[in-house]
Design a protein around this motif. Structure first.
Motif, mmCIF file in Angstrom:
data_model
loop_
_atom_site.group_PDB
_atom_site.id
_atom_site.type_symbol
_atom_site.label_atom_id
_atom_site.label_comp_id
_atom_site.label_asym_id
_atom_site.label_seq_id
_atom_site.Cartn_x
_atom_site.Cartn_y
_atom_site.Cartn_z
ATOM 1 N N THR A 21 1.197 46.924 12.462
ATOM 2 C CA THR A 21 -0.173 47.123 11.993
ATOM 3 C C THR A 21 -1.059 45.965 12.394
ATOM 4 O O THR A 21 -0.691 44.807 12.239
ATOM 5 C CB THR A 21 -0.201 47.269 10.459
ATOM 6 N N VAL A 22 -2.247 46.282 12.908
ATOM 7 C CA VAL A 22 -3.263 45.269 13.170
ATOM 8 C C VAL A 22 -4.419 45.493 12.208
ATOM 9 O O VAL A 22 -4.873 46.616 12.002
ATOM 10 C CB VAL A 22 -3.753 45.311 14.637
ATOM 11 N N LEU A 23 -4.873 44.414 11.611
ATOM 12 C CA LEU A 23 -6.032 44.428 10.725
ATOM 13 C C LEU A 23 -7.156 43.689 11.446
ATOM 14 O O LEU A 23 -7.024 42.517 11.769
ATOM 15 C CB LEU A 23 -5.710 43.741 9.398
ATOM 16 N N ILE A 24 -8.255 44.404 11.707
ATOM 17 C CA ILE A 24 -9.387 43.830 12.422
ATOM 18 C C ILE A 24 -10.544 43.662 11.457
ATOM 19 O O ILE A 24 -11.115 44.649 10.975
ATOM 20 C CB ILE A 24 -9.793 44.707 13.617
ATOM 21 N N LEU A 25 -10.893 42.433 11.167
ATOM 22 C CA LEU A 25 -11.988 42.122 10.254
ATOM 23 C C LEU A 25 -13.261 41.888 11.052
ATOM 24 O O LEU A 25 -13.275 41.084 11.991
ATOM 25 C CB LEU A 25 -11.656 40.870 9.428
ATOM 26 N N GLY A 26 -14.326 42.566 10.671
ATOM 27 C CA GLY A 26 -15.562 42.474 11.428
ATOM 28 C C GLY A 26 -15.549 43.392 12.629
ATOM 29 O O GLY A 26 -16.092 43.058 13.683
ATOM 30 N N ALA A 27 -14.940 44.549 12.500
ATOM 31 C CA ALA A 27 -14.791 45.473 13.621
ATOM 32 C C ALA A 27 -16.142 46.073 14.007
ATOM 33 O O ALA A 27 -16.930 46.470 13.151
ATOM 34 C CB ALA A 27 -13.818 46.594 13.253
ATOM 35 N N GLY A 28 -16.373 46.125 15.313
ATOM 36 C CA GLY A 28 -17.597 46.718 15.821
ATOM 37 C C GLY A 28 -17.320 47.492 17.091
ATOM 38 O O GLY A 28 -16.172 47.598 17.535
ATOM 39 N N PRO A 29 -18.354 48.024 17.728
ATOM 40 C CA PRO A 29 -18.172 48.861 18.909
ATOM 41 C C PRO A 29 -17.831 48.084 20.176
ATOM 42 O O PRO A 29 -17.551 48.698 21.210
ATOM 43 C CB PRO A 29 -19.524 49.561 19.042
ATOM 44 N N GLY A 30 -17.862 46.758 20.105
ATOM 45 C CA GLY A 30 -17.544 45.946 21.266
ATOM 46 C C GLY A 30 -16.099 45.498 21.275
ATOM 47 O O GLY A 30 -15.179 46.295 21.480
ATOM 48 N N SER A 31 -15.884 44.210 21.009
ATOM 49 C CA SER A 31 -14.527 43.654 21.087
ATOM 50 C C SER A 31 -13.603 44.246 20.027
ATOM 51 O O SER A 31 -12.419 44.477 20.288
ATOM 52 C CB SER A 31 -14.566 42.125 20.951
#
Length: 232
Positions: free
Chosen positions: A4-14
Motif C-alpha cells: 500500500t502507498v499512502l499519498i498525502l497532498g495528492a493532486g493531478p500532477g506528481s
C-alpha cells in the motif's frame, strides 16, 4: 498481500503520476487531499484503469485528525508500505524582504509539520517490519531559493534537514527515506495551470509528472544510493 502507498497532498500532477507508477508495481493506492470533489475524480480515474484505490478527504494542516486518516487507510488496505508526501500551495513567490513570521508559519503548517506527524504515525510499523519507504516531493527552493522565491523555502529546507537526519537513523533498519526536488512546473499540476497568468508563453521550464514518478520508484531500489534527486 498487495503493498500500500499512502499519498498525502495528492493532486493531478506528481501525486497522480506516482499513484499510477506504483499501482503498476502492484500497489494499492490511498490518496489524501483537501478537496473531496477533486479527490473523487482522481480516485475514479484510477479505479477505471483497474487500480485498487480510495480517497480520504483531509486538510493536512489539521494535525490532530491525521491519526484517524492513517487508521482508516490501514483498516481498509492494511499496513502502509510507502508514504509519499507531496502537498502544494496556491501562492509561492514571496521575496525574502517581504516574508513575515506569520507567513512562514503558514507554510510550515503545510510543508513541515504534517510530514513530521505523518512519519511519526507510520514509521513504528515500518521499523517493526524492517521495511518501508518515506518520500518527500517538493520544490527545488528547499535546496537553493532564487531571489523572490523565499516563501515556502524555509519550511521546505527544514523538512529536507529532518529527512536527511531521519535517513541516517533508520537506514540500517530497513526504511528508505528520500526526497525529490522539482525545479520546474509539473505538467497537469494545479501550479502549472495557475502559471498561465504569469507565464502565458510557457517560458518557465516544465517537467512531466512521469519523470517524478520514475524518480520516486528508483529510490525503492536500495542499491540506487543517494538521498535526494533534483528534476529535471
Amino acid at each position: 498481500m498487495a503493498k500500500t502507498v499512502l499519498i498525502l497532498g495528492a493532486g493531478p500532477g506528481s501525486g497522480l503520476a506516482v499513484a499510477r507508477r506504483l499501482a503498476g508495481e502492484g500497489y494499492q493506492v490511498a490518496l489524501v487531499a483537501r478537496r473531496k470533489d477533486k479527490l473523487d475524480d482522481l480516485v475514479a480515474g484510477l479505479q477505471a484503469s483497474g487500480v485498487t484505490a480510495a480517497g480520504f478527504a483531509h486538510d493536512l494542516t489539521d494535525l490532530p485528525a491525521l491519526a484517524g486518516v492513517v487508521d482508516s487507510v490501514v483498516a481498509q488496505f492494511g499496513p502502509i508500505d510507502t508514504l509519499v508526501f507531496a502537498p502544494s500551495a496556491e501562492h509561492w513567490a514571496i521575496p525574502a524582504t517581504e516574508l513575515t513570521a506569520e507567513v512562514t508559519r503558514d507554510f510550515a503548517d503545510l510543508f513541515l509539520y504534517p510530514l513530521i506527524e505523518a512519519t511519526r504515525l507510520v514509521l513504528p510499523a515500518m521499523l517493526e517490519r524492517g521495511a518501508g519507504q518515506i518520500v518527500y516531493i517538493n520544490g527545488g527552493q528547499a535546496i537553493e531559493a532564487p531571489a523572490g522565491m523565499s516563501g515556502p523555502a524555509p519550511a521546505m529546507s527544514a523538512a529536507r534537514n529532518y529527512l536527511g537526519t531521519l535517513r541516517q537513523e533508520v537506514a540500517e533498519r530497513g526504511v528508505v527515506v528520500s526526497a525529490v526536488f522539482v525545479t520546474a512546473l509539473i505538467e497537469q499540476s494545479a501550479a502549472a495551470e495557475a502559471a498561465a497568468a504569469w507565464d502565458p508563453d510557457n517560458e518557465h521550464p516544465r517537467v512531466s509528472s512521469t519523470v517524478i514518478a520514475d524518480a520516486v520508484w528508483a529510490f525503492h531500489d536500495r542499491s540506487a544510493g543517494g538521498f535526494e534527486v533534483v528534476v529535471p
